[in-house]
Design a protein around this motif. Structure first.
Motif, PDB file in Angstrom:
ATOM      1  N   ILE A  84     -33.553 -37.549 -52.464  1.00 30.29           N
ATOM      2  CA  ILE A  84     -33.973 -36.044 -51.596  1.00 30.29           C
ATOM      3  C   ILE A  84     -34.827 -35.967 -50.410  1.00 30.29           C
ATOM      4  O   ILE A  84     -34.339 -34.486 -49.645  1.00 30.29           O
ATOM      5  CB  ILE A  84     -35.016 -35.890 -52.763  1.00 30.29           C
ATOM      6  CG1 ILE A  84     -33.872 -35.970 -54.732  1.00 30.29           C
ATOM      7  CG2 ILE A  84     -35.999 -35.001 -52.357  1.00 30.29           C
ATOM      8  CD1 ILE A  84     -35.184 -35.974 -55.425  1.00 30.29           C
ATOM      9  N   TYR A  85     -35.401 -36.674 -49.671  1.00 25.01           N
ATOM     10  CA  TYR A  85     -35.826 -36.946 -48.403  1.00 25.01           C
ATOM     11  C   TYR A  85     -35.040 -36.286 -46.771  1.00 25.01           C
ATOM     12  O   TYR A  85     -34.718 -35.637 -46.624  1.00 25.01           O
ATOM     13  CB  TYR A  85     -36.508 -37.589 -47.704  1.00 25.01           C
ATOM     14  CG  TYR A  85     -37.767 -37.352 -46.702  1.00 25.01           C
ATOM     15  CD1 TYR A  85     -38.382 -37.135 -46.271  1.00 25.01           C
ATOM     16  CD2 TYR A  85     -37.012 -38.051 -45.412  1.00 25.01           C
ATOM     17  CE1 TYR A  85     -39.041 -36.785 -45.391  1.00 25.01           C
ATOM     18  CE2 TYR A  85     -37.467 -38.057 -44.421  1.00 25.01           C
ATOM     19  CZ  TYR A  85     -38.202 -37.278 -44.126  1.00 25.01           C
ATOM     20  OH  TYR A  85     -38.970 -37.027 -42.698  1.00 25.01           O
ATOM     21  N   PHE A  86     -33.823 -37.397 -47.559  1.00 28.84           N
ATOM     22  CA  PHE A  86     -32.876 -37.132 -46.297  1.00 28.84           C
ATOM     23  C   PHE A  86     -32.203 -36.024 -46.097  1.00 28.84           C
ATOM     24  O   PHE A  86     -31.555 -35.475 -45.190  1.00 28.84           O
ATOM     25  CB  PHE A  86     -32.104 -38.380 -45.772  1.00 28.84           C
ATOM     26  CG  PHE A  86     -32.911 -39.878 -45.841  1.00 28.84           C
ATOM     27  CD1 PHE A  86     -33.959 -39.572 -44.194  1.00 28.84           C
ATOM     28  CD2 PHE A  86     -33.001 -40.758 -46.805  1.00 28.84           C
ATOM     29  CE1 PHE A  86     -34.250 -40.546 -44.027  1.00 28.84           C
ATOM     30  CE2 PHE A  86     -34.223 -41.634 -46.029  1.00 28.84           C
ATOM     31  CZ  PHE A  86     -35.165 -41.785 -44.349  1.00 28.84           C
ATOM     32  N   ASN A  87     -31.863 -35.526 -47.590  1.00 24.98           N
ATOM     33  CA  ASN A  87     -31.205 -34.205 -47.898  1.00 24.98           C
ATOM     34  C   ASN A  87     -31.442 -33.176 -47.441  1.00 24.98           C
ATOM     35  O   ASN A  87     -30.491 -32.508 -47.727  1.00 24.98           O
ATOM     36  CB  ASN A  87     -29.787 -34.832 -49.252  1.00 24.98           C
ATOM     37  CG  ASN A  87     -29.366 -35.715 -48.727  1.00 24.98           C
ATOM     38  OD1 ASN A  87     -28.267 -35.768 -47.918  1.00 24.98           O
ATOM     39  ND2 ASN A  87     -29.190 -37.461 -49.371  1.00 24.98           N
ATOM     40  N   TYR A  88     -32.625 -32.873 -48.198  1.00 25.25           N
ATOM     41  CA  TYR A  88     -33.035 -32.065 -47.974  1.00 25.25           C
ATOM     42  C   TYR A  88     -34.385 -31.595 -47.104  1.00 25.25           C
ATOM     43  O   TYR A  88     -34.181 -30.260 -47.217  1.00 25.25           O
ATOM     44  CB  TYR A  88     -32.959 -31.217 -49.834  1.00 25.25           C
ATOM     45  CG  TYR A  88     -32.269 -31.590 -50.564  1.00 25.25           C
ATOM     46  CD1 TYR A  88     -31.264 -30.422 -51.248  1.00 25.25           C
ATOM     47  CD2 TYR A  88     -32.070 -32.470 -51.163  1.00 25.25           C
ATOM     48  CE1 TYR A  88     -30.593 -29.714 -51.442  1.00 25.25           C
ATOM     49  CE2 TYR A  88     -31.022 -32.709 -51.964  1.00 25.25           C
ATOM     50  CZ  TYR A  88     -30.409 -30.696 -52.651  1.00 25.25           C
ATOM     51  OH  TYR A  88     -29.518 -31.205 -53.251  1.00 25.25           O
ATOM     52  N   LYS A  89     -34.559 -32.311 -46.086  1.00 25.33           N
ATOM     53  CA  LYS A  89     -35.817 -32.253 -45.564  1.00 25.33           C
ATOM     54  C   LYS A  89     -35.665 -31.232 -44.640  1.00 25.33           C
ATOM     55  O   LYS A  89     -36.632 -30.622 -44.296  1.00 25.33           O
ATOM     56  CB  LYS A  89     -35.850 -33.433 -44.798  1.00 25.33           C
ATOM     57  CG  LYS A  89     -34.139 -33.791 -43.686  1.00 25.33           C
ATOM     58  CD  LYS A  89     -34.867 -35.328 -42.740  1.00 25.33           C
ATOM     59  CE  LYS A  89     -34.358 -35.737 -42.145  1.00 25.33           C
ATOM     60  NZ  LYS A  89     -34.653 -37.100 -40.901  1.00 25.33           N
ATOM     61  N   LYS A  90     -33.883 -30.689 -44.615  1.00 26.57           N
ATOM     62  CA  LYS A  90     -33.915 -29.178 -43.086  1.00 26.57           C
ATOM     63  C   LYS A  90     -33.962 -27.961 -44.178  1.00 26.57           C
ATOM     64  O   LYS A  90     -33.176 -27.010 -43.838  1.00 26.57           O
ATOM     65  CB  LYS A  90     -32.424 -29.694 -41.736  1.00 26.57           C
ATOM     66  CG  LYS A  90     -32.863 -30.940 -41.304  1.00 26.57           C
ATOM     67  CD  LYS A  90     -31.681 -31.221 -40.608  1.00 26.57           C
ATOM     68  CE  LYS A  90     -31.943 -32.330 -39.868  1.00 26.57           C
ATOM     69  NZ  LYS A  90     -30.637 -32.113 -38.970  1.00 26.57           N
TER      70      LYS A  90
END
Length: 247
Positions: free
Chosen positions: A87-93
């Motif tokens: 979730i972090y790496f794919n939605y952080k932006k």
């Protein structure tokens, strides 16, 4: 009263929230058979490498007949860190990452023994964030009898429902005559999936609700309901007792 129900699923897709939003009361079906290779313990998100599954590992018995509320999570492979990292790496932006990510940090830092408890906890949070105020009850708080279509008829009678919303696949097992005999109108949802801004190229439908929330934030409810029937329309349609409605 308009009723609908569903088993607890992991990180549900948009269509479930549309179905719940149409109803006056929603029953969480915990005391039914656990469905293997279904959506109870997994769902999809979008990444730069394509779609991936986020799957909660569960303990399997050597026989069928597991009850959903008793299905235990297999907690030995650090799955929570894997899901949180995904979730972090794919939605952080995404535009609304900071608004929602702390909830997932909290969820994946708790200890969860039963899958149904995890799914219920997250579902209630999603409903709150979407401002869906449908009354929420659990089948474990009642004594419903029967299986499949018979179970739903009994549920409607005991809860005082005159209209029931099935998902699209409900046509495969709903016995319409039984509902007609009980004076219960049937709705078969056929969800019209909206498009919305996403990362990573071409739009992909049928993802977890988290994809919509991270990308669209407060507009998520409006988007998931767009080009679909809303509750006020449904209530108008159901005033005609001789009419069987289809979304």
């Amino acid at each position: 009263m308009i009723l609908t129900a569903h088993q607890p699923v992991y990180l549900p897709w948009l269509g479930l929230f549309h179905k719940i939003a149409l109803a006056d009361k929603y029953v969480l079906l915990n005391e039914v058979q656990y469905l293997h290779r279904d959506w109870m313990n997994r769902n999809k998100i979008k990444t730069g490498s394509g779609l991936i599954w986020l799957t909660v590992p569960v303990l399997h018995k050597e026989h069928r007949g597991d009850i959903t509320s008793k299905k235990k999570i297999y907690n030995d492979d650090n799955w929570m860190k894997k899901h949180l990292d995904a979730i972090y790496f794919n939605y952080k932006k995404t535009p609304f990452f900071e608004d929602y990510y702390p909830f997932f940090e909290d969820v994946y830092n708790k200890e969860w023994l039963f899958l149904a408890d995890l799914n219920e906890y997250m579902l209630k949070w999603f409903l709150k964030e979407l401002n869906i105020n449908t009354e929420f009850v659990k089948d474990s708080d009642y004594t419903f009898e029967g299986d499949k279509s018979d179970l739903i008829v009994d549920m409607c009678k005991k809860l005082g429902a005159d209209t029931y919303i099935f998902g699209k696949l409900g046509k495969d097992y709903a016995i319409k005559q039984d509902f007609d005999n009980a004076g219960i109108k049937l709705i078969f949802q056929d969800y019209n999936h909206p498009q919305y801004p996403q990362r990573f190229g071409e739009f992909a439908p049928n993802l977890s609700i988290i994809d919509l929330l991270f990308n669209c934030g407060p507009k998520s409810y409006e988007i998931l309901m767009s080009n679909n029937m809303i509750k006020s329309d449904l209530k108008k349609d159901t005033e005609n007792k001789n009419k069987c409605c289809k979304l």
